[in-house]
Scaffold this active site. Sequence first.
Site, PDB file in Angstrom:
ATOM      1  NE  ARG A   1      -1.959  -1.768   3.552  1.00 16.22           N
ATOM      2  CZ  ARG A   1      -2.376  -1.956   4.805  1.00 16.22           C
ATOM      3  NH1 ARG A   1      -3.582  -1.550   5.161  1.00 16.22           N
ATOM      4  NH2 ARG A   1      -1.584  -2.539   5.690  1.00 16.22           N
TER       5      ARG A   1
ATOM      6  CE  LYS B   1       0.816  -2.312   9.448  1.00 14.96           C
ATOM      7  NZ  LYS B   1      -0.382  -2.581  10.288  1.00 14.96           N
TER       8      LYS B   1
ATOM      9  CE1 TYR C   1      -5.630   2.299  10.209  1.00  9.04           C
ATOM     10  CE2 TYR C   1      -4.473   1.958   8.134  1.00  9.04           C
ATOM     11  CZ  TYR C   1      -5.651   2.118   8.839  1.00  9.04           C
ATOM     12  OH  TYR C   1      -6.846   2.104   8.173  1.00  9.04           O
TER      13      TYR C   1
ATOM     14  CG  ASP D   1      -2.565  -4.515  12.782  1.00  6.82           C
ATOM     15  OD1 ASP D   1      -1.378  -4.841  12.627  1.00  6.82           O
ATOM     16  OD2 ASP D   1      -3.299  -4.163  11.855  1.00  6.82           O
TER      17      ASP D   1
ATOM     18  CG  HIS E   1      -2.175  -0.910  15.003  1.00 11.22           C
ATOM     19  ND1 HIS E   1      -3.525  -0.996  15.292  1.00 11.22           N
ATOM     20  CD2 HIS E   1      -2.094  -0.794  13.649  1.00 11.22           C
ATOM     21  CE1 HIS E   1      -4.229  -0.940  14.165  1.00 11.22           C
ATOM     22  NE2 HIS E   1      -3.387  -0.813  13.161  1.00 11.22           N
TER      23      HIS E   1
ATOM     24  CD  GLU F   1      -3.870   3.001  15.374  1.00 15.60           C
ATOM     25  OE1 GLU F   1      -2.963   2.881  16.217  1.00 15.60           O
ATOM     26  OE2 GLU F   1      -3.673   3.392  14.207  1.00 15.60           O
TER      27      GLU F   1
END
Length: 371
Positions: free
Chosen positions: A15, A75, A94, A270, A96, A118
């Site tokens: 991505r 990511k 993101y 995740d 996490h 998120e």
Amino acid sequence: MRVGVPKEIKDNEYRVGLIPSTVEELTRRGHQVMVETRAGEGAGVADGEYVEAGGEIVADARDVFARAEMIVKVKEPQANERRMLRSGQTLFTYLHLAPDRPQTEDLIASGAVCIAYETVTSSTGGLPLLAPMSEVAGRLAPQVGAHALEKASGGRGILLGGVPGAPAADVVIIGGGVSGANAATIALGMGAHVTILDRSIEVLRRLAAQFDGRVQTIFSTRAAIAEFVGRADMVIGAVLVPGASAPKLITREMLGTMKPGSVIVDIAIDQGGCAETSRPTTHSHPTYVVDGVVHYCVANMPGAVARTSTFALNNATLPFTLALANKGWRKALSDDPHLRAGLNICAGHVTCEPVAIAHGLPYLPAETMLS
């Protein structure tokens, strides 16, 4: 603002943070966008498309990080990327953080302003930047689980939908949110028998109506999880506590009651995973076996369908990306409480309470930082 888009470097992550149409939206407003060469290649986006949209192609990630005031990724930054972050720089991606102490410590040390997709909220109480990837992961889960059930993959040798005279697989989904509902959609479409467990009666009512009674809905208790996990051919873990580590609902003891060659697909990996035996895997090596049960715990499942995922994510992130670029992080977060909820780490402080609790670190509310 100078906005930078580095190429993703996590294992089999294809991505990209921005697509050409988003770049054009930014450049038309006077912003400068720098994209690392071949960053969009895995999603089917060529360098020339970024140039046509007004972006600049740069040779490497170091140049992107050095020049950009805001970094937009998909990511979480890997260790060598975290070393390139600097004080005052905005990171939008993101993160996490709850299950990831090393990343948390590195981002604190960087002094950067770290906004996590998120934990951005919406006026309806949802998580609008997590939802599109939850939809993708949910729809992928029965697909990858069906492959893992094949004998050559270590599974029981069961066809998810069965055939006339041979039963379909029993699929148990723990969590009836966005991922769980999408997983049920695909599992039903593949012909499986589907059971969904959730602790919200309202969610169970909604799912029963949505699927017109074609799924079995069960109120989730420890006893119910143990019972249905023991019956399942495939268990899909789709549990979410926003910003926090996922609860360990599938115990090691429960694995001993599962059928040999059954499969766990842990979408919650995740956030640390919802099975005690879950640990992150990659698309290169997606599965492992514990007590005869195949575990699929890929931490970036949507990366497997990079083009679909990239465009779906950009549809959701565009207004927030524009707000950050147009106003700067401080005013953008002051003006929008939903975007403010995404602030996880700021100038050396943890500003997301579940992350602070997970790591035993001091917590400073985002409002305090902004004031």
